[in-house]
Design a protein around this motif. Sequence first.
Motif, PDB file in Angstrom:
ATOM      1  N   ASN A 190       0.836  -1.197   0.000  1.00 22.60           N
ATOM      2  CA  ASN A 190       0.000   0.000   0.000  1.00 22.60           C
ATOM      3  C   ASN A 190       0.873   1.248   0.000  1.00 22.60           C
ATOM      4  O   ASN A 190       2.057   1.194   0.317  1.00 22.60           O
ATOM      5  CB  ASN A 190      -0.922   0.005   1.217  1.00 22.60           C
ATOM      6  N   SER A 191       0.258   2.364  -0.347  1.00 20.59           N
ATOM      7  CA  SER A 191       0.967   3.656  -0.350  1.00 20.59           C
ATOM      8  C   SER A 191       2.282   3.556  -1.110  1.00 20.59           C
ATOM      9  O   SER A 191       3.335   3.982  -0.626  1.00 20.59           O
ATOM     10  CB  SER A 191       1.215   4.132   1.087  1.00 20.59           C
ATOM     11  N   LEU A 192       2.215   2.988  -2.282  1.00 18.53           N
ATOM     12  CA  LEU A 192       3.429   2.753  -3.058  1.00 18.53           C
ATOM     13  C   LEU A 192       4.091   4.058  -3.474  1.00 18.53           C
ATOM     14  O   LEU A 192       3.423   5.066  -3.757  1.00 18.53           O
ATOM     15  CB  LEU A 192       3.111   1.897  -4.285  1.00 18.53           C
ATOM     16  N   LYS A 193       5.429   4.003  -3.519  1.00 20.27           N
ATOM     17  CA  LYS A 193       6.246   5.161  -3.879  1.00 20.27           C
ATOM     18  C   LYS A 193       7.113   4.806  -5.079  1.00 20.27           C
ATOM     19  O   LYS A 193       7.415   3.632  -5.300  1.00 20.27           O
ATOM     20  CB  LYS A 193       7.145   5.541  -2.712  1.00 20.27           C
ATOM     21  N   PRO A 194       7.563   5.799  -5.828  1.00 22.65           N
ATOM     22  CA  PRO A 194       8.466   5.510  -6.953  1.00 22.65           C
ATOM     23  C   PRO A 194       9.697   4.713  -6.529  1.00 22.65           C
ATOM     24  O   PRO A 194      10.193   3.884  -7.310  1.00 22.65           O
ATOM     25  CB  PRO A 194       8.832   6.904  -7.463  1.00 22.65           C
ATOM     26  N   VAL A 195      10.192   4.899  -5.322  1.00 25.82           N
ATOM     27  CA  VAL A 195      11.373   4.159  -4.864  1.00 25.82           C
ATOM     28  C   VAL A 195      11.093   2.675  -4.658  1.00 25.82           C
ATOM     29  O   VAL A 195      12.017   1.888  -4.466  1.00 25.82           O
ATOM     30  CB  VAL A 195      11.949   4.746  -3.560  1.00 25.82           C
ATOM     31  N   ASP A 196       9.816   2.283  -4.683  1.00 21.82           N
ATOM     32  CA  ASP A 196       9.475   0.869  -4.570  1.00 21.82           C
ATOM     33  C   ASP A 196       9.606   0.144  -5.907  1.00 21.82           C
ATOM     34  O   ASP A 196       9.445  -1.078  -5.969  1.00 21.82           O
ATOM     35  CB  ASP A 196       8.041   0.714  -4.051  1.00 21.82           C
ATOM     36  N   GLY A 250      10.761 -13.697 -10.561  1.00 24.97           N
ATOM     37  CA  GLY A 250      10.596 -12.258 -10.361  1.00 24.97           C
ATOM     38  C   GLY A 250       9.378 -11.687 -11.072  1.00 24.97           C
ATOM     39  O   GLY A 250       8.925 -12.220 -12.086  1.00 24.97           O
ATOM     40  N   THR A 251       8.870 -10.613 -10.513  1.00 25.03           N
ATOM     41  CA  THR A 251       7.758  -9.891 -11.126  1.00 25.03           C
ATOM     42  C   THR A 251       8.041  -8.395 -11.001  1.00 25.03           C
ATOM     43  O   THR A 251       8.477  -7.924  -9.954  1.00 25.03           O
ATOM     44  CB  THR A 251       6.411 -10.274 -10.475  1.00 25.03           C
ATOM     45  N   GLN A 252       7.804  -7.660 -12.081  1.00 20.99           N
ATOM     46  CA  GLN A 252       8.156  -6.244 -12.136  1.00 20.99           C
ATOM     47  C   GLN A 252       7.069  -5.383 -11.495  1.00 20.99           C
ATOM     48  O   GLN A 252       5.888  -5.505 -11.844  1.00 20.99           O
ATOM     49  CB  GLN A 252       8.371  -5.792 -13.583  1.00 20.99           C
ATOM     50  N   VAL A 253       7.502  -4.521 -10.595  1.00 21.67           N
ATOM     51  CA  VAL A 253       6.622  -3.511 -10.010  1.00 21.67           C
ATOM     52  C   VAL A 253       7.170  -2.146 -10.399  1.00 21.67           C
ATOM     53  O   VAL A 253       8.336  -1.840 -10.126  1.00 21.67           O
ATOM     54  CB  VAL A 253       6.550  -3.640  -8.481  1.00 21.67           C
ATOM     55  N   THR A 254       6.344  -1.349 -11.041  1.00 23.82           N
ATOM     56  CA  THR A 254       6.739  -0.002 -11.442  1.00 23.82           C
ATOM     57  C   THR A 254       5.755   0.998 -10.860  1.00 23.82           C
ATOM     58  O   THR A 254       4.546   0.880 -11.087  1.00 23.82           O
ATOM     59  CB  THR A 254       6.783   0.139 -12.976  1.00 23.82           C
ATOM     60  N   VAL A 255       6.293   1.942 -10.105  1.00 25.50           N
ATOM     61  CA  VAL A 255       5.465   2.976  -9.491  1.00 25.50           C
ATOM     62  C   VAL A 255       5.814   4.301 -10.163  1.00 25.50           C
ATOM     63  O   VAL A 255       6.912   4.836  -9.982  1.00 25.50           O
ATOM     64  CB  VAL A 255       5.686   3.062  -7.970  1.00 25.50           C
TER      65      VAL A 255
END
Length: 119
Positions: free
Chosen positions: A83-89, A112-117
Amino acid sequence: QVQLVESGGDLVQPGGSLRLSCAASGTISSMYYMGWYRHAPGKQRELVARISIRNNTNYADSVKGRFTISRDNTRNTVYLQMNSLKPVDTAVYYCNAVKIDGLGRREYWGQGTQVTVSS
């Protein structure tokens, strides 16, 4: 041999939420630790969250209060609610399993799975 398959990565706006899943080919009830790591470009891989066989949890300071790890032994699946995801995540998130028994310590990794914020 245990195979781990992650899913749930996506592109999300800052402040948004994602839930990652890690499905194991075998039972996870005997895994001493199940965890999530992440690897961002130019950075070292870091532990994000870990849950023990006794359901004790550990989190990186940077995600405390925002991420929650859980395990469902009946489904052989581990989750990471973010939750409250940030670009640094932004990173590739990897599922990890550690088995400790009379044969020693063995580790297993997902692909692996890609997370882009990003906005």
